[in-house]
Write a protein that holds these residues in place. Structure first.
Motif, PDB file in Angstrom:
ATOM      1  N   GLN A  66      89.837  36.934  18.574  1.00 35.90           N
ATOM      2  CA  GLN A  66      89.853  38.069  19.494  1.00 35.90           C
ATOM      3  C   GLN A  66      89.146  37.699  20.796  1.00 35.90           C
ATOM      4  OE1 GLN A  66      87.977  41.699  18.111  1.00 35.90           O
ATOM      5  NE2 GLN A  66      89.099  42.945  19.593  1.00 35.90           N
ATOM      6  N   GLN A  67      88.038  36.989  20.696  1.00 40.91           N
ATOM      7  CA  GLN A  67      87.342  36.542  21.897  1.00 40.91           C
ATOM      8  C   GLN A  67      88.251  35.680  22.765  1.00 40.91           C
ATOM      9  OE1 GLN A  67      83.027  35.096  22.213  1.00 40.91           O
ATOM     10  NE2 GLN A  67      84.146  33.178  22.000  1.00 40.91           N
ATOM     11  N   VAL A  68      89.003  34.785  22.133  1.00 41.52           N
ATOM     12  CA  VAL A  68      89.928  33.936  22.887  1.00 41.52           C
ATOM     13  C   VAL A  68      90.951  34.791  23.624  1.00 41.52           C
ATOM     14  CG1 VAL A  68      91.707  32.148  22.717  1.00 41.52           C
ATOM     15  CG2 VAL A  68      89.615  31.961  21.361  1.00 41.52           C
ATOM     16  N   ALA A  69      91.505  35.791  22.942  1.00 44.48           N
ATOM     17  CA  ALA A  69      92.496  36.666  23.573  1.00 44.48           C
ATOM     18  C   ALA A  69      91.892  37.423  24.754  1.00 44.48           C
ATOM     19  CB  ALA A  69      93.058  37.649  22.544  1.00 44.48           C
ATOM     20  N   VAL A  70      90.656  37.882  24.598  1.00 48.24           N
ATOM     21  CA  VAL A  70      89.975  38.621  25.663  1.00 48.24           C
ATOM     22  C   VAL A  70      89.751  37.717  26.870  1.00 48.24           C
ATOM     23  CG1 VAL A  70      87.790  39.733  26.305  1.00 48.24           C
ATOM     24  CG2 VAL A  70      88.889  40.297  24.128  1.00 48.24           C
ATOM     25  N   ILE A  71      89.279  36.501  26.632  1.00 47.27           N
ATOM     26  CA  ILE A  71      89.008  35.584  27.745  1.00 47.27           C
ATOM     27  C   ILE A  71      90.304  35.170  28.424  1.00 47.27           C
ATOM     28  CG2 ILE A  71      88.131  33.284  28.306  1.00 47.27           C
ATOM     29  CD1 ILE A  71      86.012  33.790  26.079  1.00 47.27           C
ATOM     30  N   GLU A  72      91.354  34.923  27.658  1.00 42.03           N
ATOM     31  CA  GLU A  72      92.645  34.601  28.270  1.00 42.03           C
ATOM     32  C   GLU A  72      93.127  35.739  29.160  1.00 42.03           C
ATOM     33  OE1 GLU A  72      94.657  31.592  24.961  1.00 42.03           O
ATOM     34  OE2 GLU A  72      95.050  33.748  24.835  1.00 42.03           O
ATOM     35  N   GLN A  73      92.950  36.978  28.713  1.00 42.66           N
ATOM     36  CA  GLN A  73      93.373  38.124  29.520  1.00 42.66           C
ATOM     37  C   GLN A  73      92.545  38.230  30.800  1.00 42.66           C
ATOM     38  OE1 GLN A  73      96.015  40.248  28.478  1.00 42.66           O
ATOM     39  NE2 GLN A  73      95.907  40.846  30.633  1.00 42.66           N
ATOM     40  N   MET A  74      91.237  38.038  30.684  1.00 43.08           N
ATOM     41  CA  MET A  74      90.363  38.077  31.860  1.00 43.08           C
ATOM     42  C   MET A  74      90.757  37.003  32.871  1.00 43.08           C
ATOM     43  SD  MET A  74      86.223  37.473  32.081  1.00 43.08           S
ATOM     44  CE  MET A  74      86.357  35.681  31.954  1.00 43.08           C
ATOM     45  N   VAL A  75      91.008  35.797  32.383  1.00 37.30           N
ATOM     46  CA  VAL A  75      91.405  34.691  33.256  1.00 37.30           C
ATOM     47  C   VAL A  75      92.708  35.015  33.968  1.00 37.30           C
ATOM     48  CG1 VAL A  75      92.282  32.306  33.199  1.00 37.30           C
ATOM     49  CG2 VAL A  75      90.126  32.887  32.058  1.00 37.30           C
ATOM     50  N   HIS A  76      93.652  35.587  33.224  1.00 41.98           N
ATOM     51  CA  HIS A  76      94.942  35.951  33.812  1.00 41.98           C
ATOM     52  C   HIS A  76      94.782  37.051  34.859  1.00 41.98           C
ATOM     53  CE1 HIS A  76      98.640  38.456  33.925  1.00 41.98           C
ATOM     54  NE2 HIS A  76      99.246  37.287  33.941  1.00 41.98           N
ATOM     55  N   ASP A  77      94.056  38.098  34.512  1.00 45.12           N
ATOM     56  CA  ASP A  77      93.952  39.257  35.395  1.00 45.12           C
ATOM     57  C   ASP A  77      93.150  38.961  36.659  1.00 45.12           C
ATOM     58  OD1 ASP A  77      95.424  40.724  33.590  1.00 45.12           O
ATOM     59  OD2 ASP A  77      93.708  41.791  32.738  1.00 45.12           O
ATOM     60  N   LEU A  78      92.130  38.124  36.554  1.00 52.90           N
ATOM     61  CA  LEU A  78      91.239  37.860  37.684  1.00 52.90           C
ATOM     62  C   LEU A  78      91.530  36.530  38.369  1.00 52.90           C
ATOM     63  CD1 LEU A  78      87.815  39.158  36.290  1.00 52.90           C
ATOM     64  CD2 LEU A  78      89.556  40.387  37.602  1.00 52.90           C
ATOM     65  N   ASP A  79      92.622  35.863  37.965  1.00 52.62           N
ATOM     66  CA  ASP A  79      93.064  34.628  38.618  1.00 52.62           C
ATOM     67  C   ASP A  79      91.993  33.529  38.627  1.00 52.62           C
ATOM     68  OD1 ASP A  79      95.728  35.406  39.287  1.00 52.62           O
ATOM     69  OD2 ASP A  79      94.925  36.636  40.898  1.00 52.62           O
ATOM     70  N   PHE A  80      91.259  33.412  37.520  1.00 61.04           N
ATOM     71  CA  PHE A  80      90.366  32.258  37.392  1.00 61.04           C
ATOM     72  C   PHE A  80      91.213  30.991  37.335  1.00 61.04           C
ATOM     73  CE2 PHE A  80      87.283  35.391  35.923  1.00 61.04           C
ATOM     74  CZ  PHE A  80      86.084  34.890  36.410  1.00 61.04           C
ATOM     75  N   ASP A  81      90.788  29.977  38.066  1.00 63.33           N
ATOM     76  CA  ASP A  81      91.531  28.718  38.109  1.00 63.33           C
ATOM     77  C   ASP A  81      91.031  27.800  36.996  1.00 63.33           C
ATOM     78  OD1 ASP A  81      93.240  26.723  38.867  1.00 63.33           O
ATOM     79  OD2 ASP A  81      92.021  26.048  40.574  1.00 63.33           O
TER      80      ASP A  81
END
Length: 290
Positions: free
Chosen positions: A152-167
């Motif tokens: 679940q943590q992985v899914a949350v971080i992937e979503q954050m990276v996608h939404d906030l455009d982390f490179d």
């Protein structure tokens, strides 16, 4: 290997080690490292030119009456493991260094944080979001490595990276297990011998579920009931949750749906207390393929 304890020390080390544009692999942890963490560091070393490890027990992801104060710590051992994995930089900040003032900014991912650990540990993933965002800004990694035991943590971080455009590319790494199947966890050391033995039910029932979900009449409800029954045979076990969901969206699969009629990737996620020690485990299955 450079050990940095302040953000300024980390920035200086990053300029020294990666200032020429070399690729950076990052492994954020809460310390008390084991072979699972070592596998992340090894992958980072193999795939990137500079490997960075952070060790920080983040108070913002612990709730009231959780195990922050007794969370296992052993810095000397962690540093030795990091060095054995040829890590370049280890960032070990204090709480005061990471949060010199009370944060007024939050990083909140909705929906996928409302189930599983998010439901039983309110605010947990808000704490994960802010610390990972801060660490990504400080380290500026090209790749960051996370174990799928905390799916679940992985899914949350992937979503954050996608939404906030982390490179940064999030690299999912498989759960590393003991020889008998128990998922490696920093909390395992707190289990008694009997609790440690009974905790094997988690990995065993995940294996069994891979066969059960292929049965023609098996529904979501019947699968979950079978899993709960097996775990319930352990007198030290107290179930927090047993859930089957789509992954990574964490949308619920209809309870009465036959699994052979569903499709896609699902996760069977478990959280169970053995005494005072809460363990999580999971497995991903692809269903509906003919």
């Amino acid at each position: 290997m450079i050990i940095a304890r302040t953000k300024e020390d980390l920035r200086h080390a990053m300029r020294e080690m990666a200032g020429d544009g070399r690729s950076i692999g990052f492994v954020p942890t809460m310390g008390y490292l084991h072979e699972g963490h070592a596998s992340l560091l090894t992958a980072a070393r193999e795939q990137c030119e500079v490997t960075v490890l952070s060790i920080f027990v983040n108070p913002l992801q612990f709730g009231v009456n959780e195990d922050l104060e007794v969370y296992p710590r052993d810095e000397a051992r962690d540093v030795a493991i990091a060095e054995s994995c040829h890590t370049d930089i280890v960032f070990i900040p204090s709480v005061q260094e990471m949060y010199p003032t009370r944060p007024l900014t939050s990083v909140k991912v909705s929906e996928i944080t409302e189930e599983l650990c998010g439901a039983s540990r309110p605010g947990h993933f808000d704490g994960v979001g802010i610390v990972i965002a801060k660490l990504f800004h400080l380290v500026k990694p090209h790749r960051a490595y996370f174990g799928m035991k905390d799916a679940q943590q992985v899914a949350v971080i992937e979503q954050m990276v996608h939404d906030l455009d982390f490179d940064v590319e999030i690299v999912r790494m498989p759960t590393v297990r003991e020889a008998d199947g128990l998922a490696m966890s920093s909390r395992n050391v707190r289990l008694s011998a009997e609790q440690r033995h009974q905790a094997l039910v988690l990995s065993n029932v995940l294996k069994d579920a891979g066969f059960w979900l292929k049965q023609p009449e098996m529904t979501v409800d019947s699968l979950l009931e079978a899993v709960r029954t097996e775990i319930g045979k352990m007198d030290e076990a107290e179930i927090d949750y047993v859930e089957l969901m789509q992954y990574p969206s964490l949308q619920r699969v209809p309870a009465n749906q036959r699994l052979l009629e569903a499709s896609g990737t699902v996760i069977l996620a478990l959280a169970v207390k053995f005494g005072a020690t809460r363990l999580i485990d999971n497995a991903l299955y692809t269903i509906g393929e003919r």
